[in-house]
Design a protein around this motif. Structure first.
Motif, mmCIF file in Angstrom:
data_model
loop_
_atom_site.group_PDB
_atom_site.id
_atom_site.type_symbol
_atom_site.label_atom_id
_atom_site.label_comp_id
_atom_site.label_asym_id
_atom_site.label_seq_id
_atom_site.Cartn_x
_atom_site.Cartn_y
_atom_site.Cartn_z
ATOM 1 N N ALA A 1 -57.932 -51.247 -59.299
ATOM 2 C CA ALA A 1 -56.501 -50.952 -59.183
ATOM 3 C C ALA A 1 -55.734 -51.530 -60.362
ATOM 4 O O ALA A 1 -54.824 -50.881 -60.904
ATOM 5 C CB ALA A 1 -55.953 -51.518 -57.875
ATOM 6 N N TYR A 2 -56.101 -52.729 -60.796
ATOM 7 C CA TYR A 2 -55.463 -53.330 -61.974
ATOM 8 C C TYR A 2 -55.712 -52.460 -63.213
ATOM 9 O O TYR A 2 -54.780 -52.193 -63.996
ATOM 10 C CB TYR A 2 -56.005 -54.740 -62.199
ATOM 11 C CG TYR A 2 -55.669 -55.288 -63.558
ATOM 12 C CD1 TYR A 2 -54.383 -55.717 -63.858
ATOM 13 C CD2 TYR A 2 -56.642 -55.359 -64.547
ATOM 14 C CE1 TYR A 2 -54.073 -56.200 -65.117
ATOM 15 C CE2 TYR A 2 -56.337 -55.835 -65.804
ATOM 16 C CZ TYR A 2 -55.050 -56.262 -66.090
ATOM 17 O OH TYR A 2 -54.746 -56.730 -67.331
ATOM 18 N N LEU A 3 -56.945 -52.010 -63.398
ATOM 19 C CA LEU A 3 -57.258 -51.172 -64.559
ATOM 20 C C LEU A 3 -56.537 -49.825 -64.485
ATOM 21 O O LEU A 3 -56.125 -49.277 -65.518
ATOM 22 C CB LEU A 3 -58.768 -50.981 -64.671
ATOM 23 C CG LEU A 3 -59.547 -52.259 -65.012
ATOM 24 C CD1 LEU A 3 -61.042 -52.000 -64.904
ATOM 25 C CD2 LEU A 3 -59.169 -52.781 -66.389
ATOM 26 N N ALA B 1 -59.644 -54.403 -56.199
ATOM 27 C CA ALA B 1 -58.493 -55.014 -56.875
ATOM 28 C C ALA B 1 -58.613 -54.869 -58.391
ATOM 29 O O ALA B 1 -57.627 -54.554 -59.074
ATOM 30 C CB ALA B 1 -58.384 -56.486 -56.485
ATOM 31 N N LEU B 2 -59.811 -55.066 -58.927
ATOM 32 C CA LEU B 2 -60.024 -54.908 -60.365
ATOM 33 C C LEU B 2 -59.792 -53.458 -60.797
ATOM 34 O O LEU B 2 -59.126 -53.207 -61.806
ATOM 35 C CB LEU B 2 -61.436 -55.352 -60.739
ATOM 36 C CG LEU B 2 -61.824 -55.166 -62.210
ATOM 37 C CD1 LEU B 2 -60.935 -56.020 -63.105
ATOM 38 C CD2 LEU B 2 -63.288 -55.497 -62.413
ATOM 39 N N LEU C 1 -53.564 -49.347 -63.045
ATOM 40 C CA LEU C 1 -52.166 -49.632 -63.400
ATOM 41 C C LEU C 1 -52.007 -49.850 -64.902
ATOM 42 O O LEU C 1 -51.052 -49.360 -65.515
ATOM 43 C CB LEU C 1 -51.666 -50.859 -62.641
ATOM 44 C CG LEU C 1 -51.377 -50.657 -61.161
ATOM 45 C CD1 LEU C 1 -51.066 -51.990 -60.500
ATOM 46 C CD2 LEU C 1 -50.231 -49.685 -60.968
ATOM 47 N N ARG C 2 -52.952 -50.556 -65.504
ATOM 48 C CA ARG C 2 -52.886 -50.811 -66.932
ATOM 49 C C ARG C 2 -52.991 -49.511 -67.732
ATOM 50 O O ARG C 2 -52.226 -49.290 -68.669
ATOM 51 C CB ARG C 2 -53.995 -51.775 -67.342
ATOM 52 C CG ARG C 2 -53.806 -52.323 -68.734
ATOM 53 C CD ARG C 2 -54.833 -53.356 -69.033
ATOM 54 N NE ARG C 2 -55.954 -52.665 -69.657
ATOM 55 C CZ ARG C 2 -57.052 -53.248 -70.065
ATOM 56 N NH1 ARG C 2 -57.223 -54.527 -69.872
ATOM 57 N NH2 ARG C 2 -57.999 -52.556 -70.640
ATOM 58 N N TRP D 1 -59.706 -44.565 -62.402
ATOM 59 C CA TRP D 1 -59.713 -45.920 -61.846
ATOM 60 C C TRP D 1 -59.112 -45.939 -60.439
ATOM 61 O O TRP D 1 -59.534 -46.713 -59.577
ATOM 62 C CB TRP D 1 -58.969 -46.898 -62.749
ATOM 63 C CG TRP D 1 -59.783 -47.316 -63.933
ATOM 64 C CD1 TRP D 1 -59.511 -47.074 -65.244
ATOM 65 C CD2 TRP D 1 -61.012 -48.049 -63.921
ATOM 66 N NE1 TRP D 1 -60.489 -47.597 -66.043
ATOM 67 C CE2 TRP D 1 -61.422 -48.213 -65.253
ATOM 68 C CE3 TRP D 1 -61.800 -48.584 -62.923
ATOM 69 C CZ2 TRP D 1 -62.586 -48.891 -65.609
ATOM 70 C CZ3 TRP D 1 -62.968 -49.256 -63.259
ATOM 71 C CH2 TRP D 1 -63.346 -49.396 -64.579
ATOM 72 N N THR D 2 -58.138 -45.074 -60.185
ATOM 73 C CA THR D 2 -57.541 -44.993 -58.850
ATOM 74 C C THR D 2 -58.562 -44.487 -57.833
ATOM 75 O O THR D 2 -58.658 -45.020 -56.723
ATOM 76 C CB THR D 2 -56.298 -44.081 -58.868
ATOM 77 O OG1 THR D 2 -55.363 -44.599 -59.818
ATOM 78 C CG2 THR D 2 -55.656 -43.988 -57.503
#
Length: 145
Positions: free
Chosen positions: A126-128, A123-124, A130-131, A13-14
């Motif tokens: 990056a959120y995934l 942004a989505l 981090l999660r 995801w990153t």
């Protein structure tokens, strides 16, 4: 999923987020060049225009011409639906292409909104990332205790 699996998911995801940030920068800079806010502006006198095809029904008009005020007889190519003898304002991109400057309302809206799409996707992603990273961290912390 195992701790290693969550780490791989976070890394993937990153990478996707970084790619979308790159697309955002490219789209934003392309919009600035099309608006004439970035890049070196030149005037081009069109000498010959012809229609080209990109396949699947996608066609474009490509014009060749001379830079106005340039002593060299260098021929430049611009994608623009123009007429022979017309002088158009174009901007040079860092990658060497010439883009016709358009300061109309539609161009402003496109230049502002187009980069927002990949920015939202970044942004989505990056959120995934981090999660997934937090879930892997929680699994590691719970297995240690």
């Amino acid at each position: 999923m195992t701790t290693k699996g969550w780490g791989i998911a976070a890394a993937a995801w990153t990478v996707i987020a970084v790619l979308f940030v790159g697309v955002t920068v490219w789209a934003g800079f392309g919009g600035l060049v099309r608006l004439g806010l970035a890049g070196d502006e030149v005037r081009v006198r069109l000498s010959q225009c012809q229609r080209g095809g990109g396949g699947r029904g996608a066609s474009y008009v490509e014009c060749s011409g001379q830079l106005v005020g340039d002593v060299s007889a260098e021929t430049v190519i611009v994608r623009y639906d123009g007429k022979q003898g017309e002088v158009v304002l174009a901007a040079k991109t860092p990658w060497g292409a010439l883009v016709v400057v358009d300061r109309g309302f539609t161009s402003w809206v496109t230049a502002v909104l187009y980069p927002l799409l990949p920015l939202g996707a970044a942004a989505l992603a990056a959120y995934l990332a981090l999660r997934a990273g937090r879930r892997g961290w929680k699994r590691t912390a719970s297995s240690v205790s």
